[in-house]
Design a protein around this motif. Structure first.
Motif, PDB file in Angstrom:
ATOM      1  N   ASP A  79       0.826  -1.210   0.000  1.00  0.00           N
ATOM      2  CA  ASP A  79       0.000   0.000   0.000  1.00  0.00           C
ATOM      3  C   ASP A  79       0.860   1.260   0.000  1.00  0.00           C
ATOM      4  O   ASP A  79       0.533   2.235  -0.676  1.00  0.00           O
ATOM      5  CB  ASP A  79      -0.958   0.002   1.194  1.00  0.00           C
ATOM      6  CG  ASP A  79      -2.066  -1.025   1.043  1.00  0.00           C
ATOM      7  OD1 ASP A  79      -2.334  -1.451  -0.102  1.00  0.00           O
ATOM      8  OD2 ASP A  79      -2.665  -1.395   2.065  1.00  0.00           O
ATOM      9  N   LYS A  92      -9.387   6.948  -0.033  1.00  0.00           N
ATOM     10  CA  LYS A  92     -10.028   5.632  -0.072  1.00  0.00           C
ATOM     11  C   LYS A  92      -9.318   4.652   0.849  1.00  0.00           C
ATOM     12  O   LYS A  92      -9.953   3.883   1.568  1.00  0.00           O
ATOM     13  CB  LYS A  92     -10.035   5.075  -1.498  1.00  0.00           C
ATOM     14  CG  LYS A  92     -11.081   5.661  -2.392  1.00  0.00           C
ATOM     15  CD  LYS A  92     -11.080   4.928  -3.712  1.00  0.00           C
ATOM     16  CE  LYS A  92     -12.214   5.411  -4.587  1.00  0.00           C
ATOM     17  NZ  LYS A  92     -12.262   4.692  -5.847  1.00  0.00           N
ATOM     18  N   GLY A  95     -10.039   5.697   4.458  1.00  0.00           N
ATOM     19  CA  GLY A  95     -11.438   5.416   4.786  1.00  0.00           C
ATOM     20  C   GLY A  95     -11.730   3.941   4.972  1.00  0.00           C
ATOM     21  O   GLY A  95     -12.581   3.558   5.775  1.00  0.00           O
ATOM     22  N   SER A  96     -11.015   3.095   4.253  1.00  0.00           N
ATOM     23  CA  SER A  96     -11.232   1.654   4.356  1.00  0.00           C
ATOM     24  C   SER A  96     -10.374   1.009   5.441  1.00  0.00           C
ATOM     25  O   SER A  96     -10.489  -0.190   5.686  1.00  0.00           O
ATOM     26  CB  SER A  96     -10.940   0.989   3.010  1.00  0.00           C
ATOM     27  OG  SER A  96      -9.551   1.050   2.721  1.00  0.00           O
ATOM     28  N   ARG A  98      -7.073   0.719   5.360  1.00  0.00           N
ATOM     29  CA  ARG A  98      -5.811   0.169   4.853  1.00  0.00           C
ATOM     30  C   ARG A  98      -4.621   1.018   5.275  1.00  0.00           C
ATOM     31  O   ARG A  98      -3.502   0.521   5.358  1.00  0.00           O
ATOM     32  CB  ARG A  98      -5.846   0.072   3.326  1.00  0.00           C
ATOM     33  CG  ARG A  98      -6.776  -1.022   2.846  1.00  0.00           C
ATOM     34  CD  ARG A  98      -6.942  -1.016   1.353  1.00  0.00           C
ATOM     35  NE  ARG A  98      -5.725  -1.325   0.629  1.00  0.00           N
ATOM     36  CZ  ARG A  98      -5.665  -1.380  -0.696  1.00  0.00           C
ATOM     37  NH1 ARG A  98      -6.750  -1.154  -1.428  1.00  0.00           N
ATOM     38  NH2 ARG A  98      -4.526  -1.669  -1.302  1.00  0.00           N
TER      39      ARG A  98
END
Length: 115
Positions: A79, A92, A95-96, A98
């Motif tokens: 990541d 994103k 928010g997820s 990760r």
């Protein structure tokens, strides 16, 4: 899975991108703060400082950060590499769950310009 060297290279690339930034991004990058980036799947932490518009990595340590930096990131190595390469959108990923980013509220508002 990204290697320690690939993660360090990604942080160097991020640092180079910050140094060449302009406007509000340049202002955000100019903060003087301690920084840690815990790469969860490798269980290593890059520790350093945000200074002079760059991220300077001083140490690579095993495990979680030994002390609380002013700006703390945590994510998998793949990541980190994908974020810096522009293949993963920070909002994103954050928010997820990760990517974790922790800092005081004022720094978070400034950092959003970088992200």
């Amino acid at each position: 899975m990204a290697t320690i060297e690939e993660c360090r290279d990604a942080l160097e690339k991020l640092s180079d991108n910050m140094r060449g930034a302009e406007g509000g991004v340049r202002e955000a990058a100019a903060m003087e703060r301690s920084v840690s980036c815990h790469v969860t799947d490798l269980d290593v932490t890059f520790v350093g400082r945000m200074t002079g518009g760059r991220i300077v990595v001083d140490e690579t340590l095993p495990g979680a950060p030994p002390k609380k930096a002013q700006i703390r990131l945590a994510m998998a190595g793949d990541d980190l590499v994908a974020l810096v390469d522009g293949e993963l959108h920070f909002a994103k990923a954050w928010g997820s769950g990760r990517v974790r980013l922790e800092a005081n509220l004022v720094d978070l508002f400034k950092l959003r310009k970088l992200l």
